[in-house]
Motif scaffolding. Structure first.
Motif, PDB file in Angstrom:
ATOM      1  N   ALA A 194       0.697  -1.401   0.111  1.00  0.00           N
ATOM      2  CA  ALA A 194       0.073  -0.425  -0.348  1.00  0.00           C
ATOM      3  C   ALA A 194       1.058   1.224  -0.026  1.00  0.00           C
ATOM      4  CB  ALA A 194      -1.056  -0.330   1.296  1.00  0.00           C
ATOM      5  N   GLY A 195       1.949   1.297   0.568  1.00  0.00           N
ATOM      6  CA  GLY A 195       3.003   3.039   0.759  1.00  0.00           C
ATOM      7  C   GLY A 195       3.059   2.949  -0.218  1.00  0.00           C
ATOM      8  N   HIS A 196       3.233   0.820  -1.312  1.00  0.00           N
ATOM      9  CA  HIS A 196       4.814   1.605  -2.732  1.00  0.00           C
ATOM     10  C   HIS A 196       3.835   2.133  -3.684  1.00  0.00           C
ATOM     11  CE1 HIS A 196       7.248   0.477  -5.290  1.00  0.00           C
ATOM     12  NE2 HIS A 196       6.029  -0.249  -5.998  1.00  0.00           N
ATOM     13  N   PHE A 197       2.236   1.737  -4.111  1.00  0.00           N
ATOM     14  CA  PHE A 197       1.785   1.916  -4.697  1.00  0.00           C
ATOM     15  C   PHE A 197       0.810   3.758  -4.187  1.00  0.00           C
ATOM     16  CE2 PHE A 197       2.805  -2.715  -5.847  1.00  0.00           C
ATOM     17  CZ  PHE A 197       3.210  -2.085  -7.036  1.00  0.00           C
ATOM     18  N   ARG A 198       0.762   3.306  -2.970  1.00  0.00           N
ATOM     19  CA  ARG A 198      -0.174   4.325  -2.693  1.00  0.00           C
ATOM     20  C   ARG A 198      -1.565   4.260  -3.113  1.00  0.00           C
ATOM     21  NH1 ARG A 198       3.571   8.404  -1.540  1.00  0.00           N
ATOM     22  NH2 ARG A 198       5.916   9.094  -1.989  1.00  0.00           N
ATOM     23  N   ASP A 199      -1.538   3.459  -2.708  1.00  0.00           N
ATOM     24  CA  ASP A 199      -3.186   2.400  -3.047  1.00  0.00           C
ATOM     25  C   ASP A 199      -4.089   1.245  -2.314  1.00  0.00           C
ATOM     26  OD1 ASP A 199      -5.739   2.033  -3.620  1.00  0.00           O
ATOM     27  OD2 ASP A 199      -5.680   3.122  -5.606  1.00  0.00           O
ATOM     28  N   GLU A 200      -4.352   2.138  -1.082  1.00  0.00           N
ATOM     29  CA  GLU A 200      -4.648   1.205  -0.231  1.00  0.00           C
ATOM     30  C   GLU A 200      -5.073   0.154  -0.373  1.00  0.00           C
ATOM     31  OE1 GLU A 200      -6.158   0.679   4.054  1.00  0.00           O
ATOM     32  OE2 GLU A 200      -4.729   1.495   4.025  1.00  0.00           O
ATOM     33  N   THR A 201      -6.786   0.719  -1.374  1.00  0.00           N
ATOM     34  CA  THR A 201      -7.969  -0.442  -1.980  1.00  0.00           C
ATOM     35  C   THR A 201      -7.340  -0.722  -2.732  1.00  0.00           C
ATOM     36  OG1 THR A 201      -9.373   1.918  -1.261  1.00  0.00           O
ATOM     37  CG2 THR A 201      -9.998   0.076  -2.415  1.00  0.00           C
ATOM     38  N   LEU A 202      -6.840  -0.819  -3.521  1.00  0.00           N
ATOM     39  CA  LEU A 202      -6.490  -1.337  -5.198  1.00  0.00           C
ATOM     40  C   LEU A 202      -5.044  -2.798  -4.565  1.00  0.00           C
ATOM     41  CD1 LEU A 202      -6.286   0.975  -7.545  1.00  0.00           C
ATOM     42  CD2 LEU A 202      -8.039  -0.875  -7.615  1.00  0.00           C
ATOM     43  N   VAL A 203      -4.830  -2.283  -3.400  1.00  0.00           N
ATOM     44  CA  VAL A 203      -3.714  -3.288  -3.316  1.00  0.00           C
ATOM     45  C   VAL A 203      -4.396  -4.939  -2.582  1.00  0.00           C
ATOM     46  CG1 VAL A 203      -1.619  -3.620  -1.349  1.00  0.00           C
ATOM     47  CG2 VAL A 203      -1.822  -1.657  -2.792  1.00  0.00           C
ATOM     48  N   ARG A 204      -5.240  -4.581  -1.725  1.00  0.00           N
ATOM     49  CA  ARG A 204      -6.798  -5.307  -0.840  1.00  0.00           C
ATOM     50  C   ARG A 204      -7.115  -5.658  -2.134  1.00  0.00           C
ATOM     51  NH1 ARG A 204      -8.427  -3.409   4.715  1.00  0.00           N
ATOM     52  NH2 ARG A 204      -7.682  -1.786   5.253  1.00  0.00           N
ATOM     53  N   LEU A 205      -7.637  -5.362  -3.229  1.00  0.00           N
ATOM     54  CA  LEU A 205      -8.303  -5.895  -4.443  1.00  0.00           C
ATOM     55  C   LEU A 205      -6.919  -7.012  -4.907  1.00  0.00           C
ATOM     56  CD1 LEU A 205     -10.732  -6.126  -6.069  1.00  0.00           C
ATOM     57  CD2 LEU A 205      -9.415  -4.371  -7.404  1.00  0.00           C
ATOM     58  N   ALA A 206      -5.558  -6.684  -4.684  1.00  0.00           N
ATOM     59  CA  ALA A 206      -4.594  -7.692  -5.616  1.00  0.00           C
ATOM     60  C   ALA A 206      -4.712  -9.007  -5.085  1.00  0.00           C
ATOM     61  CB  ALA A 206      -3.293  -6.797  -4.977  1.00  0.00           C
ATOM     62  N   LEU A 207      -5.051  -9.112  -3.186  1.00  0.00           N
ATOM     63  CA  LEU A 207      -5.551 -10.103  -2.393  1.00  0.00           C
ATOM     64  C   LEU A 207      -6.375 -11.036  -2.822  1.00  0.00           C
ATOM     65  CD1 LEU A 207      -4.309 -11.225   1.018  1.00  0.00           C
ATOM     66  CD2 LEU A 207      -6.668 -11.272   0.395  1.00  0.00           C
ATOM     67  N   THR A 208      -7.840  -9.884  -3.096  1.00  0.00           N
ATOM     68  CA  THR A 208      -9.289 -10.581  -3.430  1.00  0.00           C
ATOM     69  C   THR A 208      -9.638 -10.741  -4.471  1.00  0.00           C
ATOM     70  OG1 THR A 208     -10.421  -8.723  -2.995  1.00  0.00           O
ATOM     71  CG2 THR A 208      -9.798 -10.030  -1.000  1.00  0.00           C
ATOM     72  N   VAL A 209      -9.004 -10.407  -5.447  1.00  0.00           N
ATOM     73  CA  VAL A 209      -9.426 -10.726  -6.903  1.00  0.00           C
ATOM     74  C   VAL A 209      -8.371 -11.876  -7.970  1.00  0.00           C
ATOM     75  CG1 VAL A 209      -7.323  -9.708  -8.208  1.00  0.00           C
ATOM     76  CG2 VAL A 209      -9.066  -9.828  -9.732  1.00  0.00           C
ATOM     77  N   THR A 210      -7.908 -12.708  -6.462  1.00  0.00           N
ATOM     78  CA  THR A 210      -7.389 -14.227  -6.770  1.00  0.00           C
ATOM     79  C   THR A 210      -8.752 -14.710  -6.446  1.00  0.00           C
ATOM     80  OG1 THR A 210      -5.454 -12.938  -6.177  1.00  0.00           O
ATOM     81  CG2 THR A 210      -5.731 -15.834  -6.735  1.00  0.00           C
ATOM     82  N   SER A 211      -9.277 -14.536  -5.515  1.00  0.00           N
ATOM     83  CA  SER A 211     -10.359 -15.354  -5.560  1.00  0.00           C
ATOM     84  C   SER A 211     -11.323 -15.406  -5.912  1.00  0.00           C
ATOM     85  CB  SER A 211     -11.244 -14.834  -3.453  1.00  0.00           C
ATOM     86  OG  SER A 211      -9.778 -15.090  -2.244  1.00  0.00           O
ATOM     87  N   LEU A 212     -12.037 -13.639  -6.363  1.00  0.00           N
ATOM     88  CA  LEU A 212     -12.933 -13.533  -7.900  1.00  0.00           C
ATOM     89  C   LEU A 212     -12.760 -14.854  -8.912  1.00  0.00           C
ATOM     90  CD1 LEU A 212     -15.027 -12.233  -8.157  1.00  0.00           C
ATOM     91  CD2 LEU A 212     -14.130 -10.394  -9.735  1.00  0.00           C
TER      92      LEU A 212
END
Length: 398
Positions: free
Chosen positions: A46-64
Motif C-alpha cells: 500500500a505504501g509502494h503503490f500509494r493505494d490501499e484499496t486496490l492493494v487489498r484487491l490484489a489479494l481478493t481478485v485472486t479469490s474472485l
C-alpha cells in the motif's frame, strides 16, 4: 465403451499408488491459502503503490477469479480428464504467481493475480474430483480430510515464510508460488492417465442426472461454504491491520495467521473420526460455533495472546467444515458431473474470500477491526445456535 470396460476403468481409478496420492495431496497444499500468501506484504505494498484499496484487491481478485473459473475447470475435468486440468493449473500457478516479482504497474499485478486465481481454481477442482473418484465410503472421508489437512499444512509452512520474506521486501513472498513447478513434475510422473468417462467418449447416462431434490441441497451447501469462508477470511484481510495497530510486525502477522491453519490441520485430520460419531449437520453446526467463538475472542483481544487463541479455535471449525462439505457434495454428485458439482463448492469458498473484505469494510469503518471481528463472531455463533433446534430435531419416519 462397454459396461465391463467402464467398470474396470473405475476400479482402476479407485486404487492409486502412494506416489499418485502424494502428488495430489502436494497439489492440495497449494490451494486454499494461495491468495493470502501476500497478506503480510499488504501494508508495504500500500505504501509502494500509494493505494490501499486496490492493494487489498490484489489479494481478493485472486479469490474472485477462482470463483469465476472453477465451474469451467470442473466442466473441463469431466470432459478432458482430471490429470490434464491439474497439470495445466499447476504450470499456470507457477508462472502467474511469480509474475509479481517483475511487474511494475498495479494494473498488471492485478491481472497476474487474476490469472493465478484461474490456476488455483483448476488445481482445487481437479484434486477434489480425483480424490472423490478414487475412494468411496470411509476412505473417501479420510482422504477428503487429508485434502483439507494438506491445504492447511501448506498455510502452516508457507504463511510464516511469507511473513519472513515480507520483512525483506514486499515482492519477496511471490517466490513462494514457484513451488508449484516441482509439484507439477511429480503429478506428471506419478498420477496415471485415467480420464473421465466423457473423455473416453461415453455419452452422459441417465445416472448422470441429479436425483430429485438434490439441486436445492447442493445450492444450500454452496451458500454455507460462502458464508463460512467470508467470516474466516477476515483473518488474512483484516488481521494485518488490527495487529499493526497493536505494534506487531509483518513476520509475526504471518506466524499468527498460520496458527489458524495449524488448528485447521488438526480439525481436518480429526474429521474422519468425528464423522463416525456425528451427523453431517451436527458437524456443520459445531464447526460454525467454533469459528464464531474464535472470532469473538479476537474482537475482545488487547494483545497478541488472545488473538492467537481466537485463531486457534476458529481454525478447528474451518478444518471440520471443508471436508464435511466436500464429502456431502461428493455423495450427492453423479459420477459424470462430479467435477462440475465440486467446482461449485470451490466457487463458493473463494467467492466468500472475495466478498469478505467488501462485506467487512463498512463494519470496520464503523467500529474498527476489533469490533468487526466481535460482530462476525457473535453473528456466526448465534446463527448456529438458532439453527440447531430445527436442523437437529428428529424427523418422523427416520
Amino acid at each position: 465403451m462397454t459396461t465391463q470396460t467402464l467398470r474396470a476403468e473405475v476400479l482402476g481409478a479407485q486404487a492409486p499408488g502412494r506416489p499418485a496420492r502424494a502428488a495430489v495431496l502436494a497439489a492440495a497444499s497449494l490451494t486454499i491459502m494461495a491468495p493470502a500468501l501476500i497478506a503480510p506484504s499488504l501494508p508495504a505494498m500500500a505504501g509502494h503503490f500509494r493505494d490501499e484499496t486496490l492493494v487489498r484487491l490484489a489479494l481478493t481478485v485472486t479469490s474472485l477469479a477462482i470463483a469465476v473459473g472453477a465451474p469451467l475447470a470442473g466442466a473441463l475435468a469431466d470432459r478432458l480428464g482430471r490429470r490434464l486440468v491439474l497439470l495445466a493449473g499447476l504450470v499456470a500457478y507457477a508462472v502467474a504467481g511469480t509474475a509479481g516479482l517483475v511487474v511494475t504497474g498495479l494494473g498488471t499485478l492485478l491481472a497476474t493475480r487474476a490469472a493465478l486465481g484461474l490456476a488455483v481454481g483448476a488445481v482445487t477442482t481437479a484434486v477434489g474430483a480425483l480424490i472423490t473418484d478414487w475412494f468411496t465410503g470411509p476412505r473417501r472421508a479420510t482422504y477428503l480430510g487429508y485434502q483439507q489437512a494438506a491445504a492447511s499444512l501448506g498455510g502452516v509452512v508457507l504463511l510464516p515464510l511469507a511473513g519472513l520474506l515480507a520483512d525483506v521486501g514486499w515482492r519477496a513472498p511471490f517466490w513462494l508460488y514457484a513451488v508449484a513447478a516441482p509439484v507439477a513434475g511429480l503429478v506428471l510422473a506419478a498420477v496415471p492417465r485415467s480420464g473421465s468417462a466423457r473423455a473416453e467418449g461415453r455419452r452422459p447416462a441417465a445416472s448422470d442426472a441429479p436425483a430429485p431434490g438434490t439441486n436445492g441441497r447442493v445450492l444450500g451447501l454452496y451458500a454455507l461454504a460462502l458464508v463460512a469462508t467470508a467470516v474466516f477470511f477476515m483473518a488474512p484481510t483484516q488481521l494485518p491491520f488490527l495487529l499493526g495497530g497493536l505494534g506487531v510486525g509483518p513476520g509475526v502477522v504471518g506466524v499468527a495467521i498460520a496458527g489458524s491453519t495449524l488448528t485447521s490441520l488438526a480439525g481436518s485430520l480429526a474429521f474422519p473420526a468425528v464423522r463416525r460419531r456425528l451427523s453431517p449437520t451436527a458437524i456443520t453446526l459445531a464447526a460454525l460455533a467454533l469459528l464464531g467463538v474464535g472470532w469473538a475472542l479476537i474482537g475482545r483481544a488487547d494483545g497478541l495472546g488472545l488473538v492467537v487463541a481466537g485463531l486457534l479455535v476458529g481454525g478447528i471449525g474451518v478444518g471440520l467444515t471443508v471436508p464435511n462439505l466436500n464429502l456431502r457434495l461428493g455423495d450427492l454428485a453423479p459420477a459424470g458431473r462430479r467435477g462440475q458439482v465440486l467446482a461449485g463448492l470451490v466457487a463458493g469458498i473463494f467467492l466468500g474470500q472475495f466478498l469478505s473484505p467488501l462485506a467487512a469494510g463498512p463494519l470496520v469503518a464503523a467500529v474498527g477491526p476489533d469490533g468487526a471481528f466481535t460482530a462476525a463472531g457473535l453473528l456466526t455463533t448465534a446463527g448456529a445456535a438458532l439453527a440447531a433446534p430445527f436442523l437437529l430435531r428428529p424427523h418422523r419416519g427416520r
